[in-house]
Design a protein around this motif. Structure first.
Motif, PDB file in Angstrom:
ATOM      1  N   GLU A   1      52.010 -10.451  74.534  1.00 43.33           N
ATOM      2  CA  GLU A   1      51.211  -9.545  75.374  1.00 43.33           C
ATOM      3  C   GLU A   1      50.273  -8.705  74.524  1.00 43.33           C
ATOM      4  O   GLU A   1      49.130  -8.445  74.917  1.00 43.33           O
ATOM      5  N   ILE A   2      50.756  -8.305  73.367  1.00 43.76           N
ATOM      6  CA  ILE A   2      49.889  -7.508  72.493  1.00 43.76           C
ATOM      7  C   ILE A   2      48.699  -8.354  72.038  1.00 43.76           C
ATOM      8  O   ILE A   2      47.552  -7.915  72.058  1.00 43.76           O
TER       9      ILE A   2
ATOM     10  N   ALA B   1      46.241  -8.633  74.866  1.00 42.65           N
ATOM     11  CA  ALA B   1      45.495  -7.395  75.111  1.00 42.65           C
ATOM     12  C   ALA B   1      44.399  -7.240  74.072  1.00 42.65           C
ATOM     13  O   ALA B   1      43.240  -6.940  74.405  1.00 42.65           O
ATOM     14  N   ILE B   2      44.776  -7.474  72.799  1.00 41.13           N
ATOM     15  CA  ILE B   2      43.772  -7.351  71.736  1.00 41.13           C
ATOM     16  C   ILE B   2      42.645  -8.360  71.959  1.00 41.13           C
ATOM     17  O   ILE B   2      41.467  -8.056  71.798  1.00 41.13           O
TER      18      ILE B   2
ATOM     19  N   TYR C   1      40.176  -7.009  74.475  1.00 41.24           N
ATOM     20  CA  TYR C   1      39.289  -5.974  73.930  1.00 41.24           C
ATOM     21  C   TYR C   1      38.226  -6.574  73.017  1.00 41.24           C
ATOM     22  O   TYR C   1      37.060  -6.209  73.075  1.00 41.24           O
TER      23      TYR C   1
ATOM     24  N   ALA D   1      54.786  -1.179  63.530  1.00 42.86           N
ATOM     25  CA  ALA D   1      55.514  -0.091  64.173  1.00 42.86           C
ATOM     26  C   ALA D   1      56.047   0.878  63.127  1.00 42.86           C
ATOM     27  O   ALA D   1      56.490   1.967  63.441  1.00 42.86           O
ATOM     28  N   LYS D   2      55.986   0.445  61.865  1.00 42.93           N
ATOM     29  CA  LYS D   2      56.469   1.329  60.795  1.00 42.93           C
ATOM     30  C   LYS D   2      55.388   2.349  60.470  1.00 42.93           C
ATOM     31  O   LYS D   2      54.289   1.970  60.079  1.00 42.93           O
ATOM     32  N   SER D   3      55.722   3.599  60.626  1.00 44.12           N
ATOM     33  CA  SER D   3      54.699   4.625  60.451  1.00 44.12           C
ATOM     34  C   SER D   3      54.897   5.456  59.181  1.00 44.12           C
ATOM     35  O   SER D   3      54.187   6.415  58.949  1.00 44.12           O
TER      36      SER D   3
ATOM     37  N   LYS E   1      51.501   1.144  65.341  1.00 42.08           N
ATOM     38  CA  LYS E   1      51.763   0.961  66.767  1.00 42.08           C
ATOM     39  C   LYS E   1      52.477   2.204  67.289  1.00 42.08           C
ATOM     40  O   LYS E   1      53.302   2.750  66.586  1.00 42.08           O
ATOM     41  N   PRO E   2      52.294   2.616  68.476  1.00 39.32           N
ATOM     42  CA  PRO E   2      51.287   2.101  69.405  1.00 39.32           C
ATOM     43  C   PRO E   2      49.921   2.661  69.064  1.00 39.32           C
ATOM     44  O   PRO E   2      49.802   3.832  68.806  1.00 39.32           O
ATOM     45  N   PHE E   3      48.914   1.802  69.086  1.00 38.69           N
ATOM     46  CA  PHE E   3      47.585   2.246  68.670  1.00 38.69           C
ATOM     47  C   PHE E   3      46.675   2.375  69.884  1.00 38.69           C
ATOM     48  O   PHE E   3      46.941   1.828  70.947  1.00 38.69           O
ATOM     49  N   ASN E   4      45.626   3.146  69.659  1.00 38.99           N
ATOM     50  CA  ASN E   4      44.592   3.250  70.676  1.00 38.99           C
ATOM     51  C   ASN E   4      43.722   2.006  70.552  1.00 38.99           C
ATOM     52  O   ASN E   4      43.143   1.748  69.505  1.00 38.99           O
ATOM     53  N   PRO E   5      43.596   1.188  71.631  1.00 38.35           N
ATOM     54  CA  PRO E   5      42.857  -0.072  71.512  1.00 38.35           C
ATOM     55  C   PRO E   5      41.412   0.125  71.059  1.00 38.35           C
ATOM     56  O   PRO E   5      40.877  -0.691  70.322  1.00 38.35           O
ATOM     57  N   LEU E   6      40.815   1.255  71.475  1.00 36.38           N
ATOM     58  CA  LEU E   6      39.426   1.491  71.074  1.00 36.38           C
ATOM     59  C   LEU E   6      39.329   1.750  69.581  1.00 36.38           C
ATOM     60  O   LEU E   6      38.357   1.381  68.932  1.00 36.38           O
TER      61      LEU E   6
END
Lengths: 230, 517
Positions: A12-13, A16-17, A20, A80-82, A101-106
């Motif tokens: 799904e990711i 989505a990418i 965009y 997901a590792k920040s 993650k989670p990132f802003n798609p823009l």
């Protein structure tokens, strides 16, 4: 038209990418693990790679190491590792950018654009003028009083421009608020206002993709501001 | 001697024989001592000295021989009895009689009583005139009784020594043990008093004897007591110093410190043992705690990673819906809510991870000398528009000169950022927020005052607990972790974090020691 390979084990990711990036007019190739990504890279011509870190079979770190043996293609890592240590690891082994993650798609789209511009255009941008200061994709031409980020011109106010010029001229040096104040306004800092800090924030908002995670103008908390050499 | 020679028949015979030999010895020697009278008696009791000289000497010779022989036999019998008493043919064990459990002192006293009675009796008897036959019978009887008493006590002593109860059954030993036990049961204070009194009393007695009678041994005794008291005091002081040193180390957090228990005595040893066990308990507890905190952090980190992946899809697809520009007010509203909540969920997972990392001490601090004034200006610059949007006016009062403290700049920014965020979220609209930095006696105090929008009916301590928010409704943004993170980070960097509530006036302050530059 640029071709972008998106690789993540979460379908799904990836989709989505894809949506965009297609909206921005890019052609998107898809892979769901590191091995598949390597295979596609070997067969097809790809301009940029967006890749997750934690994936089955071959993770993003190892895949990047493999790719870097033969290619300088821009790689944006997703994870997901920040932790700072994870980011540093990713950038050190050859990734060009790191997004948690989670990132802003823009933001992802902006970073993709930035990387592609630098990769395709920037190579011959500098060198024709004597008073050009550059760090990464940020370029300041003092003859033309022009600032570009990844080739895109940025509009700054005179004060903002002067602050950026001061920091760009002396890359790596940390300037305190009162030092900046003195050199821009030619006056003693009277104190008790946030003027300089506000200007810095405005500059960041104009030249950074994500002003909260600045790439160019760094805040050294309790000490001052600086532009790092890249 | 072999085992077979220890049976009771032999012993009885030996007892009887030694008796007989003893009586013979006694009779022979008393006859010899009184040889003149005896010869008179033997020659028919007639008048003075006309008996034959040769008969007299041959009698003495024979009497001497018989006496010596009997004495030797007597000694042999005693040796045999000494070896045999308490022993048995059946096993190696020493058999004891009831008499043997009587303390040696009492046996001695009984013997002395007997001796004095005997003596008194003999004095009485000696005043009268006795003929030879009667005195012989009398002497024989007395010897018989005395021998029985003496032999009984002697053999009892031998058995005590054989069974190794000579000391332990004595009155002296019993009293020493009783006193020791009594002292052990006494409280330390009472024991000290008793020890003190006994020492002083002994010293006084010695001093009295020494200075009035002038005996040299009393001087020695006094000297030894003073020396012993001095050494004891010194040793105890030494041990206490050691113990205090270790207690200080433990209270400073060096839980690994231990006392060598065998170096201590008396109550100091008890203290040393207890301190060691306290130290052990503490370090175990701390270790356990760290371990469980680390496990918790690991768990939270893993869960956060697992939450983040689906959250990425939610955020992305919500955004995609928004981009479809659906002309439906309701759907737009719903999507807005979805977007807000998904972003809040993102913030919450990040804060949660941070909080768990801080509380388990899993972060590395980059401590440096930084200027607090600079940091507040920098923070102010980041926030001025957010505050303006809410109609909040920041009134900043900072000293002109730099205020240098020792802290991790980016963490301190996180703390101050959280405080500003807190004010931006929870302060009443169109009010003033006071930001102040004061330096007093080497301490820099940063404080922030605002008027709370909601009535705060929570305890000020609770506010910086995890997930506690002033409104309790949890409707607004914020994870409720902001102040908790700020407090933990401040404490980690060695600062003090304080919250004060006075009606709706909310004051939060952080205090750091200044560095003189």
């Amino acid at each position: 038209m640029n071709r972008i390979l998106v690789c993540d084990d979460d379908k799904e990711i990836v989709e989505a990418i894809e949506i965009y990036l297609q909206q921005e007019g890019y052609e998107v190739l898809k892979a769901y693990d590191g091995k598949e990504a390597l295979k596609i890279l070997g067969e097809e011509e790809v301009d940029l790679l967006v890749m997750d870190v934690m994936m089955p079979y071959l993770d993003g770190i190892r895949a990047t190491l493999q790719i870097r043996k033969s290619s300088s293609i821009p790689i944006i890592m997703l994870s997901a590792k920040s932790e700072d240590s994870d980011k540093i690891l990713g950038l050190n082994i050859g990734a060009d950018d790191y997004l948690t993650k989670p990132f802003n798609p823009l933001e992802l789209v902006a970073r993709v654009k930035s990387q592609l511009r630098r990769y395709t255009k920037l190579g011959n941008a500098s060198g024709n003028s004597s008073v050009v200061y550059q760090t990464g994709g940020l370029l300041l031409n003092d003859d033309l009083k022009e600032v570009t980020v990844d080739g895109e011109p940025v509009k700054l106010t005179p004060i903002e421009y002067n602050i950026l010029l001061l920091l760009m001229k002396n890359q790596g040096k940390v300037y305190s608020i009162s030092e900046i104040y003195k050199s821009i306004w030619n006056a003693e800092a009277i104190g008790a206002d946030n003027t300089v800090a506000v200007h810095i924030r405005h500059i960041r908002e104009k030249i950074e993709i994500n002003p909260k995670e600045p790439r160019y103008i760094k805040v050294v908390w309790g000490v001052g501001y600086k532009v790092d050499k890249v | 001697m072999g085992h077979t020679h220890y049976n009771s028949a032999f012993k009885t015979v030996a007892v009887l024989m030694q008796m007989v030999f003893l009586i013979v010895v006694i009779i022979m020697f008393s006859l010899l001592i009184n040889s003149y009278e005896t010869s008179m008696f033997l020659s028919g009791g007639r008048g003075t000295g006309n008996f034959s000289e040769s008969g007299y000497y041959s009698w003495i010779e024979a009497g001497m021989m018989l006496g010596m022989l009997s004495a030797m036999c007597f000694v042999l019998c005693i040796i045999y009895l000494t070896l045999a008493t308490g022993r048995n043919d059946e096993d190696e064990k020493i058999r004891l009689y009831r008499l043997d459990y009587v303390p040696v002192e009492i046996q001695l006293i009984a013997f002395l009583v007997y001796v004095s009675v005997l003596f008194a009796f003999c004095v009485r008897v000696g005043q009268k005139e006795w003929d030879i036959a009667s005195s012989l019978i009398l002497a024989g009887t007395l010897v018989f009784i005395s021998d029985a008493v003496l032999l009984t006590i002697y053999l009892s002593l031998v058995r005590k020594i054989k069974a190794d109860i000579f000391v332990s059954s004595s009155l002296l030993d019993w009293s020493v043990r009783t006193i020791k036990k009594g002292l052990m049961i006494q409280s330390v204070a009472r024991r000290t008093v008793i020890e003190f009194i006994v020492t002083i009393a002994t010293a006084l007695i010695f001093a009295y004897i020494a200075f009035t009678a002038g005996y040299w041994w009393a001087f020695w005794g006094l000297g030894i007591i003073i020396l012993a008291a001095g050494i004891t005091l010194l040793r105890q002081a030494n041990q206490r110093t050691q113990i205090i040193k270790v207690i200080t180390e433990i209270s400073n957090g060096n839980l690994g410190y231990k006392l060598n228990e065998s170096e201590y005595n008396g109550e100091c040893r008890i203290m040393a043992e207890k301190i060691n066990s306290i130290g052990m308990g503490l370090s175990n507890a701390v270790e356990e705690n760290l371990k469980s905190e680390r496990l918790k952090t690991e768990l939270i980190t893993n869960v956060s990673h697992d939450i983040k992946t689906p959250l990425t899809s939610i955020i992305n697809y919500v955004h995609l819906i928004k981009m479809e520009h659906i002309q439906n007010e309701k759907i737009e509203k719903y999507v807005d809510i979805l977007e807000k909540k998904s972003l809040r969920l993102k913030q919450l997972t990040e804060d949660l991870m941070e909080v768990s990392k801080i509380s388990s001490g899993n972060i590395e601090l980059d401590m440096q000398v930084i200027n607090m004034v600079e940091l507040i200006y920098q923070t102010g610059g980041e926030f001025n528009e957010i505050f303006e949007d809410k109609g909040l006016t920041i009134i900043t009062r900072l000293p002109k000169e730099p205020v240098m403290i020792f802290a991790d700049g980016s963490r301190l920014w996180r703390v101050v950022q959280n405080l500003y965020n807190n004010a931006a979220k929870y302060a009443l609209k169109d009010t003033r927020v006071y930001v102040e930095l004061k330096v007093e006696e080497g301490w820099a105090e940063f404080s922030m005052k605002d008027i709370s929008e909601q009535a705060l009916d929570v305890d000020s301590d609770d506010l910086s607990q995890r997930f506690v928010r002033g409104d309790e409704s949890r409707g607004t943004e914020g994870s409720g972790l902001g102040l908790s993170i700020a407090r933990s980070l401040t404490n980690l960097m060695g600062g003090t974090f304080r919250i004060n509530l006075d009606g709706d006036l909310f004051t939060v302050s952080i205090i750091f020691p200044c560095i003189n530059s």
